[in-house]
Design a protein around this motif. Structure first.
Motif, short mmCIF file in Angstrom:
data_model
loop_
_atom_site.label_atom_id
_atom_site.label_comp_id
_atom_site.label_asym_id
_atom_site.label_seq_id
_atom_site.Cartn_x
_atom_site.Cartn_y
_atom_site.Cartn_z
N PHE A 71 2.24 2.75 -3.08
CA PHE A 71 3.55 2.52 -3.72
C PHE A 71 4.68 2.64 -2.70
CE2 PHE A 71 7.07 4.77 -6.03
CZ PHE A 71 7.59 3.65 -6.64
N CYS A 72 4.62 3.71 -1.91
CA CYS A 72 5.69 3.93 -0.93
C CYS A 72 5.68 2.87 0.15
CB CYS A 72 5.56 5.31 -0.30
SG CYS A 72 5.90 6.62 -1.46
N ILE A 73 4.49 2.62 0.73
CA ILE A 73 4.42 1.63 1.81
C ILE A 73 4.86 0.27 1.29
CG2 ILE A 73 2.86 0.42 3.36
CD1 ILE A 73 1.36 3.00 3.73
N GLY A 74 4.35 -0.11 0.12
CA GLY A 74 4.73 -1.39 -0.46
C GLY A 74 6.23 -1.48 -0.66
N SER A 75 6.82 -0.40 -1.13
CA SER A 75 8.27 -0.41 -1.38
C SER A 75 9.05 -0.49 -0.09
CB SER A 75 8.68 0.85 -2.14
OG SER A 75 8.11 0.86 -3.41
#
Lengths: 86, 894
Positions: free
Chosen positions: B508-512
């Motif tokens: 989630f964080c990397i994608g964001s």
């Protein structure tokens, strides 16, 4: 986008209410630490009795509820929009 | 106890619930809900958290694992006692943006993406199915307990048949009350109240059984404590990993469970209820778990080995011959099961119809979609979805055979819905969270949960081949479902919890971080994160080309004719238009979309409106325009503020000037009478003495005396007129300066000598520094000396000290010389300081020494002409004047 500036200093009543909110925010931390106690136990002969442990947990639980009830009055209404991450 | 009686009681109970629901719905229709919307009902409806798993399963859990069952309650307790700020934000967002479910919230936050809605819906349905099966199973088990206790001759009910009829009954109840209307906001007052009633039944039943066990079977609390200690089994040892992990898991689940979201966010209007619930709900949980451990240990003691601990709540009273109590306990368990299934299926049905069925239907029947009444379709979709969800649960129950222990399935379901947590928390507090990040995180979490926890729960060889358990996926050992990356030594649930949520949050964080959000996404993100800031509205429509007529016809299909027309009429009147059709302004489109999303979810509502508005939905350019618009407003207000301070300053200056003018005008009046007096006195004596002289009879010495008087008076007159003339010349700037190099010391000496004539009787102590005075100035020496004389004479005239003293201090500072004249008198009062340099100013008549009040005014003009200044120096204990003069005066412009 910058939000409209809020007062830096508050009157006594809102000030108290805000501190109550602070206390309410810290409560789960306190509760979590107290409830994590069994993690620290090692196997050994002088482990506390299960009934004592159960009483301890219910005691902590009751105290948390009591504190939350005390703080609840500060959570309601008041300056409403003011907080979030202030 | 006759089995038929049990069934009859069950039916009666259900009918009573029906009655409650009907009654409340009827009151809600006429808008008289009163106390039914109170915090108490809200808190009780939250008890939907306690399902049959809690009611029956917790005792079994306690019998198997000791105190660990408490963790399931500790998580929600911690969330509610202190995390009201998170819950409050959820409730506020839910109310403001008419969120219909947790899938709707996630989809709406991340740019009204239906993909996300579908993903969350699927996760929720998959996680909930075994959970619903669990409820059916508990009811069936409970029936079974009673059946085996009935005397022979009674028809022992077939388990799957019982489950079937229970499922049918629940589906019926839910469809009846859950899909009565397409509310603007998905609220079901009847059901919520029925659930509150069931919450009371649950609690009363469990407490009643508990009291019976503690005081009826055992000999009071002391005996119970002794039994607990005696029963201390090795399996009761606390496992640190599980302990912490389960508290976290249950805390996460209480926020993300679809049914909790339904009662906590969707069914409430009032954030204030959360404050009460912050302690009342934990208290309810405490009440629910107080007697779990006593029931478990007494059950272990009293019942034959091998009896199912999950059913101790029923079997204990039955074994003791307490039929009525057992009946109450049965109804409690029945309540827990039914309320959970009802709310869960409503929540899931809303998600399924809003995110899967309706978008699909709209896509498939584009032509028909223009005409048909959408409301009927949405309602039917929802009814079908309810039936489908409950059938799924029933199917799962049939397939799994209802063998697994209740608690295990419950925790796996918790972990499934907890996968929504990173996207939810990130979405609420981090503006940078993007749709891609959320999709990646949710998919990662879902796949890992299924692979590590859900699928293995069927047992080796059931869904996942045994080979995968032992050798891992594709024969890769580090992909074994319960030992990912070689972390084999963990408890399977904690293993799944750790890996699924960690990798979920990471994805989630990397994608964001790596993706760039679309405009709608960014607007929604800002609106959600700053929901308390209030400044940012939701997504804006560009002024569209939508036909009001088309909008109306669409609104009628979704909201119903009456509501839609009323809405349009109000909007039209608000715009000052007659009739039914308002202008499709951005504000109106926004309001309309909000109403739609209350019925069909944000993503669908957005899609439908953008269909009519065309591609005029917001673009990056619009977004920047919005931003620069507000920036302009901010700049404008800043400019206003500057202008305001400027105005205040000017007003202050004007007021000061006005005061000065008034004082001056008073002084001028005073002066006029003074000057006439000054002119008149010498004139009078000149006239009188000249009259005497003309008589010509006086002795010579008298004539000489009178002649001298006349001469003196004439000189005084001339001096006065000279002064006035001098002043006017100086003021007009027409004065001729005589520039030459002169010693300052010389000038001061001259001035002192000249000034000695003023009040020669007074002797002044002089204090000077001759070295400092050794300065050569290029200036008009006569004029400067005139200023010095004036200042020194003033000191001689007005200094009222007994031992008068005059200090002359000379200083050089950057091309300028200052000469201070400081005496030790009373000084000049503050209010007079600004006036003394004005023409005709005189402080008091007491010390009047014949001047006309022109001296300092002349000094000021002289100094201005010499490129310097004379000012009053306050704070020197006496009167003090500072003369500032340039070292080298170049020819000033005449």
């Amino acid at each position: 986008m910058r939000r409209p500036t809020r007062p830096v200093f508050l009157a006594r009543a809102p000030y108290r209410r805000r501190r109550l909110r602070d206390a309410a925010r810290l409560l789960p931390l306190l509760g979590f630490l107290l409830l994590l106690l069994p993690i620290l136990w090692q196997d050994g002969p002088d482990l506390p009795r299960v009934s004592d442990v159960a009483l301890y947990f219910f005691g902590v639980w009751a105290v948390l509820i009591l504190l939350a009830a005390v703080f609840a009055s500060g959570l309601k209404g008041g300056e409403g929009e003011e907080e979030e991450e202030d | 106890m006759p089995f038929n009686l049990l069934v009859a009681a069950c039916l009666l109970y259900v009918i009573a619930l029906f009655a409650v629901a009907f009654f409340v719905e009827a009151r809600a229709r006429v808008g008289r809900l009163g106390w039914l919307r109170s915090p108490l009902v809200y808190t009780l409806s939250l008890s939907i958290y306690c399902t049959a798993w809690t009611f029956y399963g917790a005792v079994g859990y306690a019998a198997r694992s000791g105190l660990e069952f408490l963790t399931i309650y500790f998580g929600p307790t911690l969330v509610f006692v202190g995390w009201w700020w998170l819950l409050r934000k959820l409730v506020r967002i839910g109310r403001q943006y008419r969120v219909t479910s947790i899938a709707d919230l996630i989809s709406s936050r991340f740019g009204k993406s239906n993909t996300l809605g579908v993903i969350v819906t699927i996760i929720a349905v998959v996680a909930a199915t075994p959970y619903i099966a669990l409820q059916l199973q508990s009811v069936v088990l409970a029936f079974g307990v009673f059946a085996s206790a009935t005397p022979e001759g009674q028809l022992a009910p077939d388990a799957s048949q019982t489950a079937f009829w229970v499922a049918v009954g629940l589906a019926l109840f839910t469809v009846l009350f859950g899909t009565r209307n397409l509310d603007v906001k998905e609220q079901h007052h009847g059901i919520v109240t029925a659930i509150a009633v069931e919450a009371v039944v649950k609690l009363v039943a469990l407490v009643a059984v508990g009291c019976f066990v503690v005081w009826g079977i055992a000999g009071g609390p002391a005996d119970i404590i002794a039994r607990i200690d005696a029963a201390n089994l090795p399996a009761w040892q606390v496992q640190p990993g599980r302990w912490a992990g389960l508290i976290f898991l249950s805390a996460a689940a209480v926020i993300t469970l679809p049914r909790m979201f339904q009662v906590m966010v969707v069914e409430t209007n009032d954030e204030g209820h959360l404050a009460r619930a912050s302690w009342a709900f934990p208290l309810y949980l405490l009440g629910m778990s107080l007697f779990i451990l006593p029931i478990a240990v007494v059950g272990l003691d009293h019942l034959p080995a091998g009896s199912n601990p999950d059913m101790f709540v029923l079997t204990l009273p039955l074994a003791e011959g307490q039929g009525a109590l057992a009946m109450l306990a049965f109804l409690g368990g029945f309540s827990s099961a039914t309320s959970m299934v009802i709310v869960e299926s409503i929540a899931l049905a809303t998600m399924i119809s809003n995110h899967i069925v309706i978008p699909l239907w709209l896509r498939l029947n584009r032509a028909e979609a223009e005409r048909e009444d959408l409301r009927a379709i949405v309602l039917n979709a929802r009814r079908l979805a309810i039936a489908a969800v409950i059938s799924l649960g029933y199917g799962y129950y049939k397939v799994s055979g209802g063998s697994a222990a209740l608690a295990a399935i419950g925790l796996i379901a918790f972990l499934g819905v907890a996968q929504v947590l990173p996207a939810l928390i990130g979405g609420l507090f981090w503006r940078g969270a993007t749709r891609t990040g959320a999709i990646l995180g949710l998919l990662t979490g879902f796949v890992l949960w299924a692979y590590c926890s859900f699928l293995p729960s069927f047992g080796p060889g059931a869904v996942l081949p045994e080979a995968i358990f032992h050798d891992g996926l594709f024969g890769l050992a580090w992909l074994r479902p319960q030992a990912l990356f070689g972390t084999g030594g963990m408890d399977p649930l904690i293993h799944a919890l750790f890996w699924s949520l960690t990798l979920n949050a990471t994805a989630f964080c990397i994608g964001s971080l790596l993706t760039f959000p679309g405009p709608v996404e960014r607007l929604q993100g800002a609106a959600f994160v700053h929901v308390f800031g209030g400044g940012i509205g939701p997504q804006r429509w560009a002024m569209g080309q939508a036909e009001p007529e088309a909008l109306l016809s669409m609104a009628q299909r979704i909201l119903g004719e009456e509501t839609a027309q009323a809405l349009f009429e109000t909007a039209a009147r608000g715009q000052g238009k007659e009739g039914l059709l308002p202008e499709p302004t951005p504000a109106f489109l926004e309001a309309l979309e909000a109403r739609f999303s209350g019925a069909v979810g944000a993503a669908t509502a957005h899609a439908m409106i953008s269909q009519l508005v065309g591609r005029a939905a917001i673009s990056v350019e619009n977004l920047m325009a919005v931003a620069s618009e507000s920036a302009q407003i901010m700049e404008y207000s800043a400019r206003l503020q500057t202008r305001e301070t400027e105005l205040t300053r000017t007003a202050g200056a004007l007021r000061e000037a006005n005061e000065k003018l008034q004082q001056l005008s008073l002084q001028k009046d005073a002066f006029l009478s003074q000057i006439s007096h000054e002119l008149r006195t010498p004139m009078t004596s000149i006239r009188a003495f000249s009259e005497i002289l003309t008589e010509g009879t006086l002795p010579a010495d008298q004539v000489a005396r009178y002649g001298r008087i006349i001469h003196d008076e004439a000189k005084r007159l001339t001096r006065l007129l000279d002064d006035l003339l001098d002043l006017s010349v100086l003021e007009n700037g027409t004065v001729q300066l005589n520039l030459e190099l002169t010693s300052l010391h010389q000038m001061l000496e001259t001035a002192l000598t000249a000034a000695r004539q003023t009040r020669p009787e007074r002797s002044f102590a002089m204090s000077r520094d001759l070295d400092d005075e050794a300065v050569f100035l290029k200036t008009d020496a006569d004029r400067l000396t005139q200023v010095f004389i004036n200042l020194i004479s003033n000191a001689r005239k007005y200094c009222d000290a007994d031992a008068p003293e005059l200090r002359i201090a000379v200083r050089q500072r950057g091309g300028k010389v200052t000469v201070d004249f400081i005496d030790n008198g009373k000084g000049i009062p503050k209010e007079a300081q600004s006036l003394i340099f004005e023409k005709f100013a005189r402080l008091s008549d007491a010390n009047r020494a014949g001047g006309a009040g022109l001296g300092l005014a002349i000094c000021r003009e002289v100094m201005a002409n010499l490129g310097g200044a004379v000012t009053y120096l306050p704070g020197q204990r006496g009167a003090a004047f500072r003369v500032t003069v340039p070292l080298r005066l170049d020819q000033v412009a005449a």
